[in-house]
Scaffold this motif. Structure first.
Motif, PDB file in Angstrom:
ATOM      1  N   ASN A 140       0.837  -1.215   0.000  1.00 33.98           N
ATOM      2  CA  ASN A 140       0.000   0.000   0.000  1.00 33.98           C
ATOM      3  C   ASN A 140       0.866   1.258   0.000  1.00 33.98           C
ATOM      4  O   ASN A 140       0.540   2.258  -0.638  1.00 33.98           O
ATOM      5  N   TYR A 141       1.977   1.196   0.742  1.00 33.42           N
ATOM      6  CA  TYR A 141       2.871   2.354   0.815  1.00 33.42           C
ATOM      7  C   TYR A 141       3.482   2.639  -0.567  1.00 33.42           C
ATOM      8  O   TYR A 141       3.505   3.796  -1.017  1.00 33.42           O
ATOM      9  N   ILE A 142       3.938   1.574  -1.242  1.00 33.49           N
ATOM     10  CA  ILE A 142       4.514   1.762  -2.592  1.00 33.49           C
ATOM     11  C   ILE A 142       3.448   2.351  -3.523  1.00 33.49           C
ATOM     12  O   ILE A 142       3.719   3.269  -4.305  1.00 33.49           O
ATOM     13  N   ASP A 143       2.232   1.836  -3.406  1.00 32.70           N
ATOM     14  CA  ASP A 143       1.126   2.324  -4.224  1.00 32.70           C
ATOM     15  C   ASP A 143       0.928   3.828  -3.982  1.00 32.70           C
ATOM     16  O   ASP A 143       0.778   4.616  -4.925  1.00 32.70           O
ATOM     17  N   ALA A 144       0.961   4.232  -2.700  1.00 29.64           N
ATOM     18  CA  ALA A 144       0.772   5.655  -2.365  1.00 29.64           C
ATOM     19  C   ALA A 144       1.927   6.503  -2.908  1.00 29.64           C
ATOM     20  O   ALA A 144       1.705   7.609  -3.430  1.00 29.64           O
ATOM     21  N   LEU A 145       3.166   5.981  -2.813  1.00 31.55           N
ATOM     22  CA  LEU A 145       4.324   6.734  -3.328  1.00 31.55           C
ATOM     23  C   LEU A 145       4.200   6.936  -4.837  1.00 31.55           C
ATOM     24  O   LEU A 145       4.425   8.040  -5.347  1.00 31.55           O
ATOM     25  N   ILE A 146       3.812   5.864  -5.537  1.00 33.42           N
ATOM     26  CA  ILE A 146       3.671   5.974  -6.997  1.00 33.42           C
ATOM     27  C   ILE A 146       2.555   6.972  -7.323  1.00 33.42           C
ATOM     28  O   ILE A 146       2.682   7.789  -8.240  1.00 33.42           O
ATOM     29  N   GLY A 147       1.481   6.942  -6.526  1.00 38.74           N
ATOM     30  CA  GLY A 147       0.387   7.911  -6.699  1.00 38.74           C
ATOM     31  C   GLY A 147       0.896   9.339  -6.571  1.00 38.74           C
ATOM     32  O   GLY A 147       0.548  10.212  -7.366  1.00 38.74           O
ATOM     33  N   GLN A 148       1.761   9.578  -5.574  1.00 39.86           N
ATOM     34  CA  GLN A 148       2.304  10.935  -5.371  1.00 39.86           C
ATOM     35  C   GLN A 148       3.176  11.342  -6.564  1.00 39.86           C
ATOM     36  O   GLN A 148       3.101  12.479  -7.036  1.00 39.86           O
ATOM     37  N   LEU A 149       4.009  10.396  -7.049  1.00 41.03           N
ATOM     38  CA  LEU A 149       4.884  10.728  -8.183  1.00 41.03           C
ATOM     39  C   LEU A 149       4.041  11.061  -9.419  1.00 41.03           C
ATOM     40  O   LEU A 149       4.356  11.996 -10.168  1.00 41.03           O
ATOM     41  N   LEU A 150       2.955  10.307  -9.605  1.00 37.21           N
ATOM     42  CA  LEU A 150       2.067  10.588 -10.744  1.00 37.21           C
ATOM     43  C   LEU A 150       1.391  11.954 -10.584  1.00 37.21           C
ATOM     44  O   LEU A 150       1.258  12.702 -11.557  1.00 37.21           O
ATOM     45  N   ASP A 151       0.994  12.284  -9.340  1.00 39.43           N
ATOM     46  CA  ASP A 151       0.373  13.597  -9.094  1.00 39.43           C
ATOM     47  C   ASP A 151       1.342  14.723  -9.447  1.00 39.43           C
ATOM     48  O   ASP A 151       0.957  15.717 -10.054  1.00 39.43           O
ATOM     49  N   VAL A 152       2.607  14.557  -9.043  1.00 40.73           N
ATOM     50  CA  VAL A 152       3.606  15.590  -9.346  1.00 40.73           C
ATOM     51  C   VAL A 152       3.714  15.757 -10.852  1.00 40.73           C
ATOM     52  O   VAL A 152       3.702  16.876 -11.386  1.00 40.73           O
ATOM     53  N   SER A 153       3.774  14.628 -11.553  1.00 37.58           N
ATOM     54  CA  SER A 153       3.931  14.707 -13.002  1.00 37.58           C
ATOM     55  C   SER A 153       2.690  15.367 -13.634  1.00 37.58           C
ATOM     56  O   SER A 153       2.809  16.204 -14.533  1.00 37.58           O
ATOM     57  N   ARG A 154       1.478  15.029 -13.141  1.00 42.30           N
ATOM     58  CA  ARG A 154       0.254  15.641 -13.681  1.00 42.30           C
ATOM     59  C   ARG A 154       0.202  17.141 -13.369  1.00 42.30           C
ATOM     60  O   ARG A 154      -0.178  17.945 -14.215  1.00 42.30           O
ATOM     61  N   LEU A 155       0.628  17.510 -12.152  1.00 45.81           N
ATOM     62  CA  LEU A 155       0.605  18.929 -11.782  1.00 45.81           C
ATOM     63  C   LEU A 155       1.559  19.720 -12.663  1.00 45.81           C
ATOM     64  O   LEU A 155       1.246  20.814 -13.129  1.00 45.81           O
ATOM     65  N   ARG A 156       2.741  19.121 -12.894  1.00 46.75           N
ATOM     66  CA  ARG A 156       3.752  19.862 -13.664  1.00 46.75           C
ATOM     67  C   ARG A 156       3.397  19.961 -15.136  1.00 46.75           C
ATOM     68  O   ARG A 156       3.766  20.908 -15.808  1.00 46.75           O
ATOM     69  N   SER A 157       2.669  18.947 -15.633  1.00 47.96           N
ATOM     70  CA  SER A 157       2.334  19.000 -17.054  1.00 47.96           C
ATOM     71  C   SER A 157       0.964  19.633 -17.290  1.00 47.96           C
ATOM     72  O   SER A 157       0.513  19.725 -18.426  1.00 47.96           O
ATOM     73  N   GLY A 158       0.299  20.025 -16.190  1.00 47.79           N
ATOM     74  CA  GLY A 158      -1.014  20.671 -16.321  1.00 47.79           C
ATOM     75  C   GLY A 158      -2.106  19.688 -16.684  1.00 47.79           C
ATOM     76  O   GLY A 158      -3.122  20.068 -17.258  1.00 47.79           O
ATOM     77  N   LEU A 159      -1.896  18.391 -16.372  1.00 47.08           N
ATOM     78  CA  LEU A 159      -2.878  17.387 -16.768  1.00 47.08           C
ATOM     79  C   LEU A 159      -3.711  16.858 -15.597  1.00 47.08           C
ATOM     80  O   LEU A 159      -4.305  15.798 -15.689  1.00 47.08           O
ATOM     81  N   LEU A 160      -3.711  17.598 -14.489  1.00 42.87           N
ATOM     82  CA  LEU A 160      -4.522  17.155 -13.357  1.00 42.87           C
ATOM     83  C   LEU A 160      -5.969  17.592 -13.614  1.00 42.87           C
ATOM     84  O   LEU A 160      -6.252  18.778 -13.669  1.00 42.87           O
ATOM     85  N   PRO A 161      -6.860  16.604 -13.801  1.00 41.13           N
ATOM     86  CA  PRO A 161      -8.238  17.015 -14.109  1.00 41.13           C
ATOM     87  C   PRO A 161      -8.971  17.483 -12.851  1.00 41.13           C
ATOM     88  O   PRO A 161      -8.941  16.813 -11.832  1.00 41.13           O
ATOM     89  N   LEU A 162      -9.577  18.649 -12.920  1.00 42.01           N
ATOM     90  CA  LEU A 162     -10.374  19.149 -11.791  1.00 42.01           C
ATOM     91  C   LEU A 162     -11.834  19.187 -12.233  1.00 42.01           C
ATOM     92  O   LEU A 162     -12.150  19.782 -13.260  1.00 42.01           O
ATOM     93  N   GLU A 163     -12.680  18.536 -11.482  1.00 43.94           N
ATOM     94  CA  GLU A 163     -14.108  18.545 -11.808  1.00 43.94           C
ATOM     95  C   GLU A 163     -14.855  19.344 -10.761  1.00 43.94           C
ATOM     96  O   GLU A 163     -15.064  18.868  -9.649  1.00 43.94           O
ATOM     97  N   TYR A 164     -15.217  20.563 -11.129  1.00 44.63           N
ATOM     98  CA  TYR A 164     -15.846  21.456 -10.145  1.00 44.63           C
ATOM     99  C   TYR A 164     -17.311  21.118  -9.910  1.00 44.63           C
ATOM    100  O   TYR A 164     -18.072  20.913 -10.856  1.00 44.63           O
TER     101      TYR A 164
END
Ligand code: ADP
Length: 261
Positions: A63-87
């Motif tokens: 679970n910890y590895i899964d969470a770490l990979i999730g964080q790395l993916l979030d960083v990559s999405r934030l930096r590339s502007g691909l984090l989808p926000l649904e208001y």
């Protein structure tokens, strides 16, 4: 990601994998030994209890590895502007109660309190991101404060914003770290917290998500006096040019987020 960040992430992932590897080897040996010999029930129960505890460790490290990979993916999405926000208009008081209830079911070590004078507070936001921010800040409060202490989550309306804060009675953070704490991969190493694992990405991701909503995040903390992490969200969302309205139902708006070079 620069070379140092790659090294930090690889090191953390490898540590967790090493624990999984060792537990798996112990389990393999134990099961092979058990094969073909007859043990009395009491001994067998003891062996099975140990095997189960190794499996629990494997599960938590996975679970910890899964969470770490999730964080790395979030960083990559934030930096590339691909984090989808649904208001949508989200009841933040209900969300705070949900997150606190979930966390208090996971651990009985801390006392949780919710402080608010409102039953409902609606704000336009992406519920998944705000839930993630709340979970991350409550999780940090748990990680960095001793058992038996209180964690308070407060939510109040301060027009034109809603303000949410997470207060703990933990180790606290000295002033010199405050300005850099939200930088990616930044971790404060104190004697008492050096064994606590993490990549130093949670606060960075959380603040970026709040910034994308037009809010702010800040902290008040002193060593030995606990920490209070606070964030705000606008009560009304300023209309943006690149919004793609997806129908009037639930006031749902999908937004492209601005990337970083
Ligand atoms: P990590 O996964 O390492 O906890 P974060 O980005 O969430 O990453 O936090 C960065 C650092 O800030 C942590 O390593 C810790 O030193 C410090 N920190 C965060 N929250 C708290 C808190 N509530 N109390 C004390 N220190 C904290």
């Amino acid at each position: 990601m620069d070379d140092i960040s790659v090294a930090i992430a690889s090191h953390e992932l490898r540590n967790a994998l090493t624990v999984i590897k060792v537990c798996t080897q112990v389990l393999q040996r134990s099961l092979r030994k058990e094969q073909g010999i007859s043990l009395d029930q009491e001994v067998l129960d003891g062996v099975h209890a140990k095997q189960l505890s190794y499996l629990d460790t494997i599960m938590s490290q996975t679970n910890y590895i899964d969470a770490l990979i999730g964080q790395l993916l979030d960083v990559s999405r934030l930096r590339s502007g691909l984090l989808p926000l649904e208001y949508r208009r989200v009841d933040l008081v209900a969300l705070v109660h949900q997150v606190v209830r979930q966390q208090s079911q996971i651990t009985a070590d801390h006392r949780f309190m919710v402080h608010t004078s409102d039953e409902t507070l609606l704000a336009p936001c992406d519920e998944t991101s705000i839930r993630q921010v709340l979970e991350n800040l409550v999780n940090n409060a748990l990680k960095y404060s001793p058992p038996g202490t209180a964690i308070t989550v407060g939510i109040e309306r301060h027009p034109p914003e809603i303000v949410i804060w997470i207060q703990d009675e933990g180790c606290g953070i000295s002033e010199e770290h405050h300005a850099v704490l939200f930088e990616p991969f930044y971790r404060v190493c104190t004697k008492g917290s050096s064994w606590i694992s993490g990549l130093g990405l949670g606060l960075y991701i959380s603040r970026e998500m709040i910034n994308l909503h037009g809010g702010r995040m800040w902290l008040k903390s002193e060593p030995g006096k606990g920490s209070t992490f606070t964030f705000s969200l606008p009560l009304e969302r300023p209309q943006e040019e690149d919004d793609e309205t997806c129908g009037n139902e639930s006031e749902c708006v999908a937004v492209k987020t601005g990337g970083k070079p």
